[in-house]
Design a protein around this motif. Structure first.
Motif: not given
Length: 484
Positions: A206-218
């Motif tokens: 359900e929350m997969a789209p929220s991964i987009e706020i995480v930086s590419a480095e992390r």
């Protein structure tokens, strides 16, 4: 299955270790609480060797530094704003001296705004509050020292016994605090061999789209940690099944090609996961006890990502993927660059993908020594990885075909070893360098020198060692004919 009595005994052994006792005594003397927390507690209970000593305390960073400085040979406060102080502590004397690195963090009571990946750092005063904000219950257990008391307010022991990943708070709250925890679920599932609780997996989807706020480095760091576990394919499956891979590594779910009733080919997605598993098997066999090879594992997972873009349905039911090696190499380079991998890793993975089909020409007919030399030259310092990737790429269930390919690659490796012994193939160069070419041809620096060098290198690869005199004669003939 975890034996609880043995697990508790291992916790006591951990608490009695010299480095833990020394740090715990210092904090107790200062009137401060101290607990081992997270990974060390979990691993000790599972019987996994503990190499990292992570502590948490009610002391603030300045006081932590004040307490550990007399005990340690070095200290660092790079994580001070998050409450973490690191130190190197030596126990024992002479040949028995052992140095351990410890990290000690003030209790945290962070808040998140739900829009960025960064917490609003707040220090706490209560251990239970600190444990509640951690990612999973099996990482939210603490061992108070020096009095040796297990603190487990969220049922971590029960989940450890059940080999299940759950979150201390509701998964929606936990993943809302830090969406990267969804990727950590995949990593820990692979690392520990645990199942992910249904409610946790549902929240991930359900929350997969929220991964987009995480930086590419992390994201890159977590993906690398997942791939470096002993059996990462299960974690990759979880990322794909929950939709997280569609965002962080979309080329992998794209491998699930639609079937066509008139055209049949192997399941590219399942094939890629099998290749990843088999590559790790070859890696472990060649280098038992060695560090995980991230480059090889990335190349194994991504080696066929060019197939979706190159699939062609041919007459008669055949399916082709012409040039998927070249296309896949370019796609991998683009994705790994977006994930902020370092340039050496990107270059190596892309090159392995570009070369991964080269061997199959060998299996179809004998190569000349020249072709073998070119194979070695093109692979360069990636040759051993190419050996492992190519062998792993054989997933056919046809035993005769698998045996034939394995025999062919055994033969190729034997010929490479023989030629390397004769010619030191890894350092193949023309007999004449750039300065000597200029002297022989009587010309100055310019593009002609590069052209002549390449011609001599091709000659060396085709015919083997010529000797300087013969190379000079042949160069002069080539130069005369090219001027004519």
């Amino acid at each position: 299955m975890v034996n609880m009595a043995e697990a508790l005994e291992r916790l006591k052994t951990l608490a009695d270790s010299p480095v833990v006792q020394r740090v715990a005594t210092a904090f107790a003397d200062a009137g401060r609480e101290l607990s081992l927390v997270g990974g060390p507690v979990r691993d000790a209970m599972l019987g996994v060797p503990v190499h990292d000593y992570d502590f948490t305390t009610d002391a603030r960073p300045d006081e932590i530094l004040e307490i550990v400085t007399p005990l340690s040979s070095a200290q660092w406060d790079i994580g001070r704003e998050f409450g973490t102080i690191g130190a190197r502590i030596t126990t024992g004397e002479g040949q028995d001296a052992v140095s351990d690195t410890v990290e000690i963090t003030t209790y945290r009571a962070d808040a998140y705004d739900g829009e960025t990946r960064k917490p609003i750092v707040a220090f706490g005063d209560v251990l239970d509050d600190d444990l509640k904000r951690r990612d999973f219950t099996v990482n939210a257990m603490a061992l108070r020292v020096p009095d040796v008391k297990l603190v487990d307010p969220h049922g971590g022991v029960e989940d450890l016994l059940d080999a299940t990943l759950r979150t201390p708070s509701s998964p929606e709250v936990s993943f809302g605090d830090d969406p990267l925890r969804m990727m950590r679920a995949a990593r820990f599932a692979s690392q520990l061999g645990f199942l992910v609780a249904d409610e946790v997996q549902d929240a991930m989807q359900e929350m997969a789209p929220s991964i987009e706020i995480v930086s590419a480095e992390r994201v890159q760091t977590e993906l690398a940690k997942l791939l470096c576990t002993a059996a990462p394919s299960g974690g990759i499956r979880l990322l794909v099944d929950t939709g997280l891979a569609e965002i962080v590594l979309p080329e992998v779910p794209a491998l699930r090609l639609e079937t066509d009733e008139h055209h049949h080919h192997k399941d590219v997605y399942e094939h890629s996961l099998t290749v990843l598993d088999q590559a790790i098997g070859h890696e472990t066999k060649r280098h038992p006890g060695g560090e995980p090879d991230l480059v090889l594992r990335l190349a194994a997972l991504l080696h066929d990502i060019g197939k979706p873009a190159t699939r062609r349905l041919e007459p008669g039911g055949a399916v082709s993927f012409y040039h998927h090696d070249v296309v896949g190499s370019k796609l991998a380079k683009k994705r790994l660059k977006a994930l902020r991998f370092d340039s050496d890793t990107i270059k190596s993975v892309a090159r392995l993908i570009e070369l991964h089909l080269r061997f199959f020409g060998y299996s179809e007919g004998a190569w000349t020594d020249s072709a073998v030399r070119r194979y070695v030259r093109d692979a360069g310092d990636l040759l051993e990885r190419l050996h492992m990737l190519t062998r792993a790429d054989v997933t056919t269930r046809n035993k005769r075909k698998a045996d034939r390919l394995a025999f062919a690659y055994d033969d190729l490796e034997a010929r490479i070893d023989e030629l390397q012994e004769q010619e030191q193939l890894e350092a193949v160069r023309p007999e004449l360098d750039g300065n000597r070419i200029q002297a022989v041809l009587g010309i100055g620096p310019g593009p002609e020198i590069g052209q002549a060098y390449k011609w001599l290198l091709d000659l060396r690869l085709d015919e083997g060692i010529l000797g300087e005199e013969e190379a000079t004669r042949r160069l002069k003939e080539w130069w005369a004919s090219s001027e004519a």
